[in-house]
Design a protein around this motif. Sequence first.
Motif, PDB file in Angstrom:
ATOM      1  N   VAL A  82       0.832  -1.201   0.000  1.00  0.00           N
ATOM      2  CA  VAL A  82       0.000   0.000   0.000  1.00  0.00           C
ATOM      3  C   VAL A  82       0.869   1.255   0.000  1.00  0.00           C
ATOM      4  CG1 VAL A  82      -1.720   1.329   1.279  1.00  0.00           C
ATOM      5  CG2 VAL A  82      -1.885  -1.157   1.187  1.00  0.00           C
ATOM      6  N   THR A  83       0.582   2.164  -0.919  1.00  0.00           N
ATOM      7  CA  THR A  83       1.213   3.485  -0.908  1.00  0.00           C
ATOM      8  C   THR A  83       0.319   4.384  -0.065  1.00  0.00           C
ATOM      9  OG1 THR A  83       2.143   3.147  -3.118  1.00  0.00           O
ATOM     10  CG2 THR A  83       2.017   5.409  -2.312  1.00  0.00           C
ATOM     11  N   CYS A  84       0.692   4.574   1.204  1.00  0.00           N
ATOM     12  CA  CYS A  84      -0.208   5.254   2.143  1.00  0.00           C
ATOM     13  C   CYS A  84      -0.165   6.769   2.009  1.00  0.00           C
ATOM     14  CB  CYS A  84       0.109   4.831   3.572  1.00  0.00           C
ATOM     15  SG  CYS A  84       1.742   5.335   4.140  1.00  0.00           S
ATOM     16  N   ILE A  85       0.959   7.324   1.516  1.00  0.00           N
ATOM     17  CA  ILE A  85       1.074   8.779   1.371  1.00  0.00           C
ATOM     18  C   ILE A  85       1.646   9.095  -0.008  1.00  0.00           C
ATOM     19  CG2 ILE A  85       2.083  10.915   2.274  1.00  0.00           C
ATOM     20  CD1 ILE A  85       2.478   9.484   4.948  1.00  0.00           C
ATOM     21  N   LEU A  86       1.022  10.038  -0.694  1.00  0.00           N
ATOM     22  CA  LEU A  86       1.533  10.573  -1.953  1.00  0.00           C
ATOM     23  C   LEU A  86       1.664  12.077  -1.826  1.00  0.00           C
ATOM     24  CD1 LEU A  86      -0.363   8.908  -4.975  1.00  0.00           C
ATOM     25  CD2 LEU A  86       2.062   8.731  -4.428  1.00  0.00           C
ATOM     26  N   THR A 135       4.065  25.167  -5.142  1.00  0.00           N
ATOM     27  CA  THR A 135       3.321  25.405  -6.370  1.00  0.00           C
ATOM     28  C   THR A 135       2.942  24.053  -6.953  1.00  0.00           C
ATOM     29  OG1 THR A 135       4.698  27.368  -6.771  1.00  0.00           O
ATOM     30  CG2 THR A 135       3.349  26.597  -8.607  1.00  0.00           C
ATOM     31  N   ASP A 136       1.742  23.971  -7.547  1.00  0.00           N
ATOM     32  CA  ASP A 136       1.250  22.700  -8.097  1.00  0.00           C
ATOM     33  C   ASP A 136       1.352  21.589  -7.048  1.00  0.00           C
ATOM     34  OD1 ASP A 136       0.738  23.928 -10.512  1.00  0.00           O
ATOM     35  OD2 ASP A 136       2.677  23.389 -11.367  1.00  0.00           O
ATOM     36  N   PHE A 137       0.910  21.915  -5.844  1.00  0.00           N
ATOM     37  CA  PHE A 137       1.074  21.013  -4.702  1.00  0.00           C
ATOM     38  C   PHE A 137      -0.134  20.086  -4.562  1.00  0.00           C
ATOM     39  CE2 PHE A 137       0.298  20.428  -0.035  1.00  0.00           C
ATOM     40  CZ  PHE A 137       1.350  19.569   0.204  1.00  0.00           C
ATOM     41  N   LYS A 138       0.141  18.813  -4.331  1.00  0.00           N
ATOM     42  CA  LYS A 138      -0.896  17.825  -4.041  1.00  0.00           C
ATOM     43  C   LYS A 138      -0.398  16.903  -2.934  1.00  0.00           C
ATOM     44  CE  LYS A 138      -2.695  17.258  -8.791  1.00  0.00           C
ATOM     45  NZ  LYS A 138      -2.906  16.240  -9.862  1.00  0.00           N
ATOM     46  N   TYR A 139      -1.322  16.474  -2.068  1.00  0.00           N
ATOM     47  CA  TYR A 139      -0.979  15.407  -1.136  1.00  0.00           C
ATOM     48  C   TYR A 139      -2.218  14.559  -0.848  1.00  0.00           C
ATOM     49  CZ  TYR A 139      -3.274  16.900   3.214  1.00  0.00           C
ATOM     50  OH  TYR A 139      -4.204  17.190   4.178  1.00  0.00           O
ATOM     51  N   GLN A 140      -1.964  13.298  -0.552  1.00  0.00           N
ATOM     52  CA  GLN A 140      -3.027  12.384  -0.131  1.00  0.00           C
ATOM     53  C   GLN A 140      -2.441  11.420   0.887  1.00  0.00           C
ATOM     54  OE1 GLN A 140      -4.918  10.011  -3.257  1.00  0.00           O
ATOM     55  NE2 GLN A 140      -6.783   9.847  -2.035  1.00  0.00           N
ATOM     56  N   ALA A 141      -3.036  11.390   2.076  1.00  0.00           N
ATOM     57  CA  ALA A 141      -2.578  10.504   3.155  1.00  0.00           C
ATOM     58  C   ALA A 141      -3.682   9.513   3.509  1.00  0.00           C
ATOM     59  CB  ALA A 141      -2.171  11.321   4.369  1.00  0.00           C
ATOM     60  N   PHE A 142      -3.298   8.488   4.272  1.00  0.00           N
ATOM     61  CA  PHE A 142      -4.210   7.421   4.680  1.00  0.00           C
ATOM     62  C   PHE A 142      -4.838   6.746   3.452  1.00  0.00           C
ATOM     63  CE2 PHE A 142      -3.977  10.429   8.178  1.00  0.00           C
ATOM     64  CZ  PHE A 142      -3.673   9.590   9.238  1.00  0.00           C
ATOM     65  N   ARG A 143      -4.008   6.541   2.419  1.00  0.00           N
ATOM     66  CA  ARG A 143      -4.440   5.851   1.211  1.00  0.00           C
ATOM     67  C   ARG A 143      -4.531   4.343   1.454  1.00  0.00           C
ATOM     68  NH1 ARG A 143      -3.314   7.263  -3.957  1.00  0.00           N
ATOM     69  NH2 ARG A 143      -2.167   5.313  -4.136  1.00  0.00           N
ATOM     70  N   THR A 144      -5.318   3.682   0.627  1.00  0.00           N
ATOM     71  CA  THR A 144      -5.469   2.230   0.761  1.00  0.00           C
ATOM     72  C   THR A 144      -5.144   1.510  -0.544  1.00  0.00           C
ATOM     73  OG1 THR A 144      -7.827   2.434   0.219  1.00  0.00           O
ATOM     74  CG2 THR A 144      -7.219   2.435   2.558  1.00  0.00           C
ATOM     75  N   LYS A 145      -4.608   2.255  -1.537  1.00  0.00           N
ATOM     76  CA  LYS A 145      -4.302   1.647  -2.827  1.00  0.00           C
ATOM     77  C   LYS A 145      -2.797   1.548  -3.033  1.00  0.00           C
ATOM     78  CE  LYS A 145      -8.577   3.157  -5.109  1.00  0.00           C
ATOM     79  NZ  LYS A 145      -9.178   3.802  -6.291  1.00  0.00           N
TER      80      LYS A 145
END
Length: 415
Positions: free
Chosen positions: A212-216, A349-359
């Motif tokens: 699982v990649t939990c943080i992007l 700039t052009d910042f994105k984050y996603q935590a608590f991922r399940t994929k």
Amino acid sequence: MKIVIFAVLLAVASAKKFSVEKSGNTCAMLVLSGKVDATASNGTQDLGSMSLPFDSATLIADSNCTLIKLNLTSSVEVWFQLDGATAGAQQIQPIAKFTPVDVFPKVNETADVVFTADAFGSFSTNQSFLCKASVDHAFTTQQVTPVNFTLQATTDQLQIQFGNIVNGSFSSDTSECDQDKTSTPQPTSTAAPTTVLPPQQDISLNVTNGNVTCILMKGFFTISVTFEDTVAGKKVNRTGDLNIPADAVASGNCTLNATVESMQILFGNGWELDFLFSKDVSSSDDTSVSISEISVTYNTAAFKAASPVTKNVTMEKKGGFLKTNLGGYYQCNANSTCIDESGVKLTTTDFKYQAFRTKSDGNFYGSIAECPADEETSSVVPIAVGAALAGLVLIVLIAYLIGRRRSRKSGYESV
């Protein structure tokens, strides 16, 4: 008896964090930088000296919820003990201990020597105590010894808290030390030119746990540091900008606990950017994710400072920064400032984050939480297009009416 006097220099090591856990919860936490200095004398000659930085310390296993014990070497310990735990009047009692023969080769004493310093701080059970200033703590021995020992600790960027510490983060309700309240900046001349290293690069980072990649996280990151330096013999304030390079290395922890994940980004020579992500599960219908703490460790050697220093600045916010929904991600295309604290600014700039991922893939998914700057841009475009179309319709209508009027007037003249 010879009186031994020694000078303590400000430590330049980065602040280090120590946490004590009980039943899976953090009950005591300390962050500090600085060092411990000691000398030995037999009254006629010096028998040695030592200097040990706190960044080399490790937490001693028998630390507890009212006592944080640090090992600077196998023979040198410094303790921070909760003292005077009455309503609104908690203090910290510093204690030190070492075995002389292990520290000073010329001293044959094998019995441990214990030292204490004046208690400091004044804070309640719901507060953390914070002291960014450099403070000296002079210790005295608790027993008579054949050899004269002096011991002094210098602490800076110190923050400490005892009790229930939520999500491994200090309480936002802090009690400041007197030195921070009364300190005044040194007079400086005009700031020297800004240094920028290296060029901006779009970086992509992730933390995995098994499959699982939990943080992007991705985007362009720039850290600006304002620091005091010496140029041509004069003190000046300099500002340096460092863009995080594409070869930055990310690591982290997806399993700190059910509601906290972390990412550490290492780059340059001793630079580090840390994020702490928190999941708010207070409402089962609307679970949110946010960045609850951002920490920057920087080294001014990157800007060719005359006297390079390494420091750490941590910024935390109750309720979190840059909130998004669980299962979605945060996005901000505009240039925005994430933190601006103690001379350190992080912009993205052009910042994105996603935590608590399940994929397991490396793609952002789910709903998007936009930053206010992007939302304003998104609103301006349709409004501008609508206004332009309305204006065009009005112009066509006016042209039609003018043409119709001229046509009628021309028809009457021809009769």
